[in-house]
Design an enzyme around this catalytic site. Structure first.
Site, mmCIF file in Angstrom:
data_model
loop_
_atom_site.group_PDB
_atom_site.id
_atom_site.type_symbol
_atom_site.label_atom_id
_atom_site.label_comp_id
_atom_site.label_asym_id
_atom_site.label_seq_id
_atom_site.Cartn_x
_atom_site.Cartn_y
_atom_site.Cartn_z
ATOM 1 N N LYS A 1 0.552 -1.168 0.045
ATOM 2 C CA LYS A 1 0.080 0.117 0.008
ATOM 3 C C LYS A 1 0.753 1.180 0.074
ATOM 4 C CE LYS A 1 -0.668 0.168 4.658
ATOM 5 N NZ LYS A 1 -1.298 -0.406 6.204
ATOM 6 N N ARG B 1 -7.956 -0.407 17.410
ATOM 7 C CA ARG B 1 -8.348 0.070 15.791
ATOM 8 C C ARG B 1 -9.438 -1.004 15.382
ATOM 9 N NH1 ARG B 1 -4.295 0.548 10.940
ATOM 10 N NH2 ARG B 1 -4.818 -1.544 10.755
HETATM 11 C C1 PLP Z 1 -0.650 -1.526 6.550
HETATM 12 C C2 PLP Z 1 -0.953 -2.738 7.033
HETATM 13 C C3 PLP Z 1 0.125 -3.667 7.348
HETATM 14 C C4 PLP Z 1 1.690 -3.450 7.614
HETATM 15 O O1 PLP Z 1 2.192 -2.554 8.303
HETATM 16 P P1 PLP Z 1 3.874 -2.222 8.171
HETATM 17 O O2 PLP Z 1 3.980 -1.604 9.868
HETATM 18 O O3 PLP Z 1 3.868 -1.351 7.196
HETATM 19 O O4 PLP Z 1 4.544 -3.512 8.083
HETATM 20 C C5 PLP Z 1 -0.062 -4.785 8.168
HETATM 21 N N1 PLP Z 1 -1.529 -5.146 8.507
HETATM 22 C C6 PLP Z 1 -2.492 -4.167 8.258
HETATM 23 C C7 PLP Z 1 -4.048 -4.512 8.477
HETATM 24 C C8 PLP Z 1 -2.248 -3.067 7.831
HETATM 25 O O5 PLP Z 1 -3.271 -2.009 7.295
#
Ligand code: PLP
Length: 378
Positions: free
Chosen positions: A36, A131
């Site tokens: 993302k 969250r």
């Molecule tokens: C963005 C996201 C991740 C990845 O997080 P990082 O800290 O970049 O590794 C993992 N799980 C969810 C649900 C996310 O939205």
């Protein structure tokens, strides 16, 4: 080359991803490569797959669609709970989605039936970060209902910590996730194949050698792209922290006083800035601003200080490192700055493809040596 610009070194990103995949093999944890921060760019997705990630994850269906359009066929997970208005698109392009609402899973089931497809569901559990997630006490009933839905494959459970509230993944909350998996398996008969423990902030817990229980997956973005452990933003040993660099161009450079004059009210962004008087300085403006980047997340590669930013300008103290107009000034980015720069249409993204015949570049000590073709200090 055009500026502002993100230089993205895919060889370094592949090294980071492959290193983490290998380290997590010992505790039996697979890696979902998270795309993302790069808006699902297919060049990033391909390099993550070459590095050995088991699948790709993104929080936005648009990014998953981008990767599918580019012909990427790897398993893909939508990691944000689907919007009810997007269930048809989710079922069409994502193999799996993370879910927390039964009504949405029912809608996914209907969409899957209509499309003649199957869709896998992971239920996210709330373990304290507040969250997304089902409260642990409500999980059992939700699994029971999910298992009954046509064209839905219940795949397992997951959680996400250290995002909203900074709750640290540890033996206690990860142990609870494992126990929940065990109890669902004993109740419904080995229904849990995936237990996704979290994001990059789980790495410290996962790699410290202690028992990782039922957790068999992590979803990694920041650690792969920036080489940092998000809990303390410290470099992870053996990873590149300079895979991504931002360059912006100097458009004004003048000797000026450091203290503003005139009556002072709010600035353009609603704050009354406190500006210290450091005497006369050499001040440089770069053609990049808040619309393109989070200025607080930038670290200059040279001996330069960031003084402020407006929508379209970054203001620097270049007294120790004079720059000529038109030269490129380089910065390392934190996750917030990276997200915004990736999203700005004004920032060019340059992917440096790995040369397969070149030995992989050594990992340099953090911020030791500037890289890129920017101007050197005098
Ligand atoms: C963005 C996201 C991740 C990845 O997080 P990082 O800290 O970049 O590794 C993992 N799980 C969810 C649900 C996310 O939205």
């Amino acid at each position: 080359m055009s500026t502002p610009r993100l230089d993205i070194d895919l060889a370094k990103i592949r090294h980071n991803a492959a290193t983490l995949v290998a380290r997590l093999q010992r505790p039996g944890i697979s890696v979902t490569g998270v795309t993302k921060a790069c808006l699902g760019d297919p060049r990033l997705a391909s390099i993550l797959l070459k590095a050995g990630v088991g699948g790709l994850g993104d929080s936005r269906i648009e990014n998953i669609e981008t990767m599918r359009r580019a012909g990427i066929r790897a398993p893909m997970t939508l990691m944000r709970a689907p919007m009810p208005s997007q269930v048809d698109r989710v079922v069409a392009q994502a193999d799996t989605s993370f879910n927390t609402e039964l009504s949405v899973i029912r809608a996914l089931s209907q969409a899957a039936c209509k499309a003649g497809r199957r869709h896998a569901v992971v239920l996210m559990v709330e373990l304290g970060d507040l969250r997304e997630g089902v409260m642990p006490d409500d999980l059992d009933a939700m699994v029971r209902e999910t298992l009954l839905l046509p064209n839905i494959d219940f795949k397992g459970i997951g959680t996400n910590l250290a995002c909203r509230s900074g709750v640290v993944p540890d033996a206690q909350n990860m142990g609870e996730l494992s126990r929940l998996a065990d109890s669902l398996d004993s109740r419904y008969g080995a229904v849990i194949s995936l237990v996704s423990g979290g994001n990059s902030s789980n790495l410290q817990w996962a790699l410290d050698g202690a028992d990782t229980g039922r957790i068999n997956n992590l979803r990694l973005g920041e650690a792969i792209l920036l080489g940092l452990d998000p809990l303390h933003r410290r470099p992870i040993t053996g990873l590149h922290t300079d895979a991504i660099t931002l360059f912006a161009e100097a458009i004004e450079s003048k000797d000026k006083p450091s203290r503003p004059w005139g009556a002072i009210a709010q600035s353009a962004f609603g704050t009354t800035p406190e500006i210290s008087d450091r005497g006369p300085i050499n001040q440089t403006l770069l053609a990049i601003g808040r619309q393109d980047v989070d200025p607080a997340g930038l670290t200059p590669l040279q001996d330069i200080e960031i003084l402020g930013a407006s929508s379209d300008h970054l203001i620097l103290d270049t007294s120790k490192c004079k720059v000529t107009l038109g030269s490129e000034i380089g910065f390392q980015l934190n996750y917030s700055a990276l997200l915004r720069a990736m999203t700005s249409p004004f920032v060019t993204k340059t992917f440096v493809q790995p040369d397969d015949h070149r030995p992989s570049t050594p990992v340099l000590p953090t911020r030791s040596k500037p890289i890129g073709n920017f101007q050197q200090c005098h």
